[in-house]
Design a protein around this motif. Structure first.
Motif, PDB file in Angstrom:
ATOM      1  N   THR A 121       0.847  -1.185   0.000  1.00  0.00           N
ATOM      2  CA  THR A 121       0.000   0.000   0.000  1.00  0.00           C
ATOM      3  C   THR A 121       0.887   1.242   0.000  1.00  0.00           C
ATOM      4  N   GLU A 122       0.280   2.380  -0.316  1.00  0.00           N
ATOM      5  CA  GLU A 122       1.015   3.635  -0.355  1.00  0.00           C
ATOM      6  C   GLU A 122       0.679   4.480   0.865  1.00  0.00           C
ATOM      7  N   LEU A 123       1.687   5.094   1.450  1.00  0.00           N
ATOM      8  CA  LEU A 123       1.503   6.045   2.541  1.00  0.00           C
ATOM      9  C   LEU A 123       1.602   7.437   1.945  1.00  0.00           C
ATOM     10  N   ASP A 124       0.457   8.048   1.743  1.00  0.00           N
ATOM     11  CA  ASP A 124       0.391   9.339   1.051  1.00  0.00           C
ATOM     12  C   ASP A 124       0.470  10.482   2.071  1.00  0.00           C
ATOM     13  N   PHE A 125       1.516  11.286   1.964  1.00  0.00           N
ATOM     14  CA  PHE A 125       1.703  12.403   2.889  1.00  0.00           C
ATOM     15  C   PHE A 125       1.218  13.728   2.291  1.00  0.00           C
ATOM     16  N   ASN A 126       0.352  13.627   1.271  1.00  0.00           N
ATOM     17  CA  ASN A 126      -0.309  14.809   0.707  1.00  0.00           C
ATOM     18  C   ASN A 126       0.671  15.896   0.278  1.00  0.00           C
ATOM     19  N   GLY A 127       1.801  15.489  -0.263  1.00  0.00           N
ATOM     20  CA  GLY A 127       2.747  16.458  -0.798  1.00  0.00           C
ATOM     21  C   GLY A 127       3.528  17.238   0.235  1.00  0.00           C
ATOM     22  N   GLN A 128       3.493  16.817   1.508  1.00  0.00           N
ATOM     23  CA  GLN A 128       4.243  17.538   2.534  1.00  0.00           C
ATOM     24  C   GLN A 128       5.748  17.403   2.283  1.00  0.00           C
ATOM     25  N   GLN A 129       6.462  18.457   2.541  1.00  0.00           N
ATOM     26  CA  GLN A 129       7.902  18.454   2.329  1.00  0.00           C
ATOM     27  C   GLN A 129       8.601  17.931   3.581  1.00  0.00           C
ATOM     28  N   MET A 130       9.201  16.765   3.468  1.00  0.00           N
ATOM     29  CA  MET A 130       9.957  16.207   4.585  1.00  0.00           C
ATOM     30  C   MET A 130      11.008  15.252   4.043  1.00  0.00           C
ATOM     31  N   ALA A 131      12.051  15.048   4.830  1.00  0.00           N
ATOM     32  CA  ALA A 131      13.154  14.186   4.401  1.00  0.00           C
ATOM     33  C   ALA A 131      12.725  12.728   4.428  1.00  0.00           C
ATOM     34  N   GLY A 132      13.315  11.932   3.542  1.00  0.00           N
ATOM     35  CA  GLY A 132      13.110  10.490   3.568  1.00  0.00           C
ATOM     36  C   GLY A 132      12.008   9.969   2.684  1.00  0.00           C
ATOM     37  N   GLY A 180       9.983   9.388  -1.080  1.00  0.00           N
ATOM     38  CA  GLY A 180      10.370   9.092  -2.455  1.00  0.00           C
ATOM     39  C   GLY A 180       9.155   9.118  -3.364  1.00  0.00           C
ATOM     40  N   PRO A 181       9.357   8.909  -4.669  1.00  0.00           N
ATOM     41  CA  PRO A 181       8.250   8.957  -5.620  1.00  0.00           C
ATOM     42  C   PRO A 181       7.367   7.717  -5.525  1.00  0.00           C
ATOM     43  N   LEU A 182       6.099   7.876  -5.917  1.00  0.00           N
ATOM     44  CA  LEU A 182       5.176   6.736  -6.011  1.00  0.00           C
ATOM     45  C   LEU A 182       4.994   6.413  -7.488  1.00  0.00           C
ATOM     46  N   SER A 183       3.764   6.390  -7.955  1.00  0.00           N
ATOM     47  CA  SER A 183       3.511   6.087  -9.362  1.00  0.00           C
ATOM     48  C   SER A 183       4.052   7.182 -10.278  1.00  0.00           C
ATOM     49  N   TYR A 184       4.086   8.412  -9.767  1.00  0.00           N
ATOM     50  CA  TYR A 184       4.610   9.543 -10.533  1.00  0.00           C
ATOM     51  C   TYR A 184       5.818  10.120  -9.796  1.00  0.00           C
ATOM     52  N   GLU A 185       6.790  10.546 -10.561  1.00  0.00           N
ATOM     53  CA  GLU A 185       8.023  11.053  -9.964  1.00  0.00           C
ATOM     54  C   GLU A 185       7.776  12.280  -9.100  1.00  0.00           C
ATOM     55  N   ALA A 186       6.695  13.036  -9.373  1.00  0.00           N
ATOM     56  CA  ALA A 186       6.430  14.253  -8.616  1.00  0.00           C
ATOM     57  C   ALA A 186       5.873  13.967  -7.232  1.00  0.00           C
ATOM     58  N   GLN A 187       5.357  12.756  -7.003  1.00  0.00           N
ATOM     59  CA  GLN A 187       4.805  12.414  -5.691  1.00  0.00           C
ATOM     60  C   GLN A 187       5.930  12.168  -4.688  1.00  0.00           C
ATOM     61  N   ARG A 188       5.663  12.454  -3.412  1.00  0.00           N
ATOM     62  CA  ARG A 188       6.648  12.270  -2.357  1.00  0.00           C
ATOM     63  C   ARG A 188       5.987  11.510  -1.209  1.00  0.00           C
ATOM     64  N   ASP A 189       6.182  10.207  -1.187  1.00  0.00           N
ATOM     65  CA  ASP A 189       5.504   9.377  -0.198  1.00  0.00           C
ATOM     66  C   ASP A 189       6.334   8.129   0.102  1.00  0.00           C
ATOM     67  N   LEU A 190       5.745   7.183   0.812  1.00  0.00           N
ATOM     68  CA  LEU A 190       6.403   5.929   1.175  1.00  0.00           C
ATOM     69  C   LEU A 190       5.534   4.750   0.747  1.00  0.00           C
ATOM     70  N   TYR A 191       6.174   3.572   0.647  1.00  0.00           N
ATOM     71  CA  TYR A 191       5.455   2.325   0.429  1.00  0.00           C
ATOM     72  C   TYR A 191       5.497   1.491   1.705  1.00  0.00           C
ATOM     73  N   LEU A 192       4.432   0.721   1.923  1.00  0.00           N
ATOM     74  CA  LEU A 192       4.353  -0.178   3.073  1.00  0.00           C
ATOM     75  C   LEU A 192       3.861  -1.539   2.589  1.00  0.00           C
ATOM     76  N   HIS A 193       4.557  -2.598   2.992  1.00  0.00           N
ATOM     77  CA  HIS A 193       4.173  -3.960   2.594  1.00  0.00           C
ATOM     78  C   HIS A 193       4.050  -4.813   3.864  1.00  0.00           C
ATOM     79  N   PRO A 194       2.848  -4.852   4.470  1.00  0.00           N
ATOM     80  CA  PRO A 194       2.667  -5.627   5.703  1.00  0.00           C
ATOM     81  C   PRO A 194       2.164  -7.039   5.441  1.00  0.00           C
ATOM     82  N   THR A 195       2.334  -7.910   6.428  1.00  0.00           N
ATOM     83  CA  THR A 195       1.702  -9.223   6.439  1.00  0.00           C
ATOM     84  C   THR A 195       0.674  -9.215   7.560  1.00  0.00           C
ATOM     85  N   TYR A 196      -0.590  -9.306   7.193  1.00  0.00           N
ATOM     86  CA  TYR A 196      -1.718  -9.203   8.117  1.00  0.00           C
ATOM     87  C   TYR A 196      -2.332 -10.587   8.272  1.00  0.00           C
ATOM     88  N   VAL A 197      -2.397 -11.091   9.493  1.00  0.00           N
ATOM     89  CA  VAL A 197      -2.830 -12.464   9.730  1.00  0.00           C
ATOM     90  C   VAL A 197      -4.255 -12.482  10.279  1.00  0.00           C
TER      91      VAL A 197
END
Length: 284
Positions: free
Chosen positions: A99-110, A112-129
């Protein structure tokens, strides 16, 4: 107290869930428990809205910015509690996806891009039991990462993202070894191509890590090849299964893909079902 609190003892669900939490400071432990309670009560709220007053809000941000506290340190107690719950069930479903962690374009370190290079967010891949009846048991593993930006030539540096599927499967397999009385069923979508990835990443491991004895032996029998006495390796069994699904295995064909492995698995499943029925009915 919430509906999930233990009213007989007066202990909140979070205090019980994080009973084994050890962040090296009792104050940090208490802050983690309180923050979990607040965010659970208002899961879609911002941190200021979830907290009950300004001092709680400031303390929450101070906790989250503490460089001595890592996310996996906090999750460790939840993982232990989840494993205890899982041990009480004969079968569990281990659901993994990204899933994608969307930070709504907030400027912060760390970020990276999602589907588009202009996006600035994180990816999360959990295992849910969960149980087969959909009862949630916990999150037992999680990958989180920020994509690297594309180079001038259009390629993207950094770790191979598909590794997350294998890493997550390996964590499920490790837990299954610790809890032999509980059958762990790993559930992924088609992006995982889990059999293909396992064959490539774990090629030299024995086939019985993935297949039951009847299944890997069926791959030999259906291809009219002698069954080996010792357990075969994955990189031997998977091509045989793929050949049942149309893979030609010619020199230069490369490794089989999901398009041939899954049809081959269907043939194996039908053969094994018939074999087991024959055994039960006394035909073998």
């Amino acid at each position: 107290m919430t509906a999930c609190d233990d009213r007989s003892t007066g202990v909140s669900w979070a205090a019980k869930e994080f009973e084994t939490l050890d962040l090296g400071d009792a104050r940090l432990n208490r802050r983690a428990v309180l923050l979990a309670e607040r965010l659970a009560q208002k899961p879609v709220a911002s941190i200021p809205n979830a907290c009950q007053n300004w001092s709680e809000t400031v303390a929450a941000y101070r906790f989250l910015s503490n460089e001595d506290v890592n996310w996996d340190d906090v999750m460790q107690a939840h993982w232990q509690a989840s494993e205890q719950r899982i041990s009480q069930h004969p079968v569990v479903l281990c659901l993994q996806d990204t899933t994608e962690l969307d930070f709504n374009g907030q400027q912060m370190a760390g970020l990276g891009p999602l589907s588009y290079e202009a996006q600035r967010d994180l990816y999360l891949h959990p295992t849910y039991v969960v149980t087969p009846d959909r009862e949630p048991l916990g999150v037992t593993n999680a990958w989180t990462w920020a994509r690297e930006f594309k180079s001038a030539d259009g390629t993207r540096p950094g770790a191979l993202e598909s590794t997350r599927w294998i890493e997550s499967y390996e964590r499920v397999a490790e837990q299954a070894l610790r809890l032999p009385q509980t059958r762990h069923v790993c559930v992924c979508d088609r992006e995982s191509d889990i059999m293909v990835r396992l064959g490539r990443a774990l090629a030299e491991l024995p086939a019985d890590l993935v297949f039951e004895a009847d299944e890997w032996k069926a791959a030999f029998i259906l291809n009219k090849k002698p069954v080996l006495k010792a357990v075969s390796e994955l990189n031997t069994v998977l091509p045989l299964i793929a050949q049942l699904g149309g893979f030609l295995a010619r020199k230069g064909d490369g490794e089989p893909g999901v398009e041939s492995i899954w049809p081959g698995m269907q043939d194996v499943a039908v053969f094994v079902e018939g074999l087991r029925y024959a055994r039960q009915s006394g035909g073998i």
